[in-house]
Design an enzyme around this catalytic site. Structure first.
Site, PDB file in Angstrom:
ATOM      1  N   LYS A   1       1.313  -1.237  -0.116  1.00 56.40           N
ATOM      2  CA  LYS A   1      -0.163   0.284  -0.278  1.00 56.40           C
ATOM      3  C   LYS A   1       0.583   1.207  -0.165  1.00 56.40           C
ATOM      4  O   LYS A   1       1.385   1.365   0.674  1.00 56.40           O
ATOM      5  CB  LYS A   1      -0.957   0.190   1.633  1.00 56.40           C
ATOM      6  CG  LYS A   1      -2.095   0.466   0.889  1.00 56.40           C
ATOM      7  CD  LYS A   1      -3.148   0.641   2.760  1.00 56.40           C
ATOM      8  CE  LYS A   1      -4.541   0.707   2.280  1.00 56.40           C
ATOM      9  NZ  LYS A   1      -5.071   0.498   3.701  1.00 56.40           N
TER      10      LYS A   1
HETATM   11  O1  G3P Z   1      -7.816   0.850   5.650  1.00 54.96           O
HETATM   12  C1  G3P Z   1      -8.056   2.107   5.226  1.00 54.96           C
HETATM   13  C2  G3P Z   1      -9.493   3.266   5.667  1.00 54.96           C
HETATM   14  O2  G3P Z   1     -10.236   2.195   5.738  1.00 54.96           O
HETATM   15  C3  G3P Z   1      -9.455   3.620   6.677  1.00 54.96           C
HETATM   16  O3  G3P Z   1     -11.125   4.043   7.060  1.00 54.96           O
HETATM   17  O4  G3P Z   1     -12.797   4.611   9.034  1.00 54.96           O
HETATM   18  O5  G3P Z   1     -10.087   5.208   9.572  1.00 54.96           O
HETATM   19  O6  G3P Z   1     -11.552   6.589   7.529  1.00 54.96           O
HETATM   20  P1  G3P Z   1     -11.056   4.848   8.927  1.00 54.96           P
END
Ligand code: G3P
Length: 218
Positions: A85
């Site tokens: 990533k």
């Molecule tokens: O892994 C990346 C993403 O899904 C992060 O989600 O909830 O931290 O905005 P969030």
């Protein structure tokens, strides 16, 4: 649509993998830091790869292309399932192209616009991760971004997979299915919410009560 779990919590991953519900895992540095404690994160990535036979995203933490490449190669060497990533920055796009030329799969993360997504596809990204919930958080329309990327990729025939991320509730997942996102990554809580419906519970309860009145066995 592929379903990925957005977590590094091994117990949750094991539970979802045992139920054959998931096609892969996404992690990020914040998710790893929540579970790692004294453990080497590389061990955690290896363990996840043994639990789930699918793409497992592991993120670089460098911000310059050359160090991203060093980290990306190290991560990719951990296991065949690893997808590296990289952030959607100028250096991240350069690293994406270089990793691609070495046969290493990438997930370009922190995507917030369709033009960023176009650049990631041109750089040879395997996956693009639009962050839906974080756009909603600032009063935007996160799902609109997934729509736009779907249209851009279809217009030009890019095979980069849209991996909708930062999903916060089951309707986000339903909208991804309707738009035609290739993958949706979600926290364990959302995955378990997808399996539940109060009418299923009520219906099952009634069926079993009726059957039990028979006093019969199958
Ligand atoms: O892994 C990346 C993403 O899904 C992060 O989600 O909830 O931290 O905005 P969030």
């Amino acid at each position: 649509m592929k379903i990925f779990l957005d977590t590094a919590d091994l117990a949750e991953i094991r539970r979802a993998a045992d139920a054959n519900l998931i096609d892969g895992i996404t992690t990020n540095p914040s998710l790893i830091s929540q579970v790692a404690g004294d453990r080497d994160p590389k061990e955690i990535y290896r363990e996840i790869c043994e639990l789930v036979d699918g793409p497992i995203s592991a993120e670089v933490v460098a911000t310059d292309k050359e160090t991203m490449l060093v980290e990306g190669r190290k991560l990719a060497a951990l296991h065949d399932n690893i997808v590296v990533k990289v952030p959607l920055t100028e250096d991240g796009l350069k690293a994406c192209r270089a990793l691609r030329s070495e046969g290493i799969r990438t997930n370009v993360t922190l995507c917030f616009s369709p033009s960023q997504a176009l650049l990631a596809a041109k750089a040879g990204a395997t996956f693009i991760s639009p962050f839906v919930g974080r756009i909603d958080d600032i009063s935007g329309e996160g799902m609109q971004l997934v729509h736009q990327i779907r249209q851009v990729y279809d217009n030009y025939g890019y095979d980069t997979e849209i991996l909708a991320a930062s999903l916060r509730h089951p309707m986000h997942v339903v909208e991804c299915m309707l738009i035609g996102a290739d993958c949706a990554t979600m926290p364990p809580k959302v995955l378990w919410q997808l399996t539940n419906h109060p009418l299923t519970d009520r219906g099952l309860e009634a069926f079993l009560a009726d059957w039990n009145r028979l006093g019969a066995e199958i």
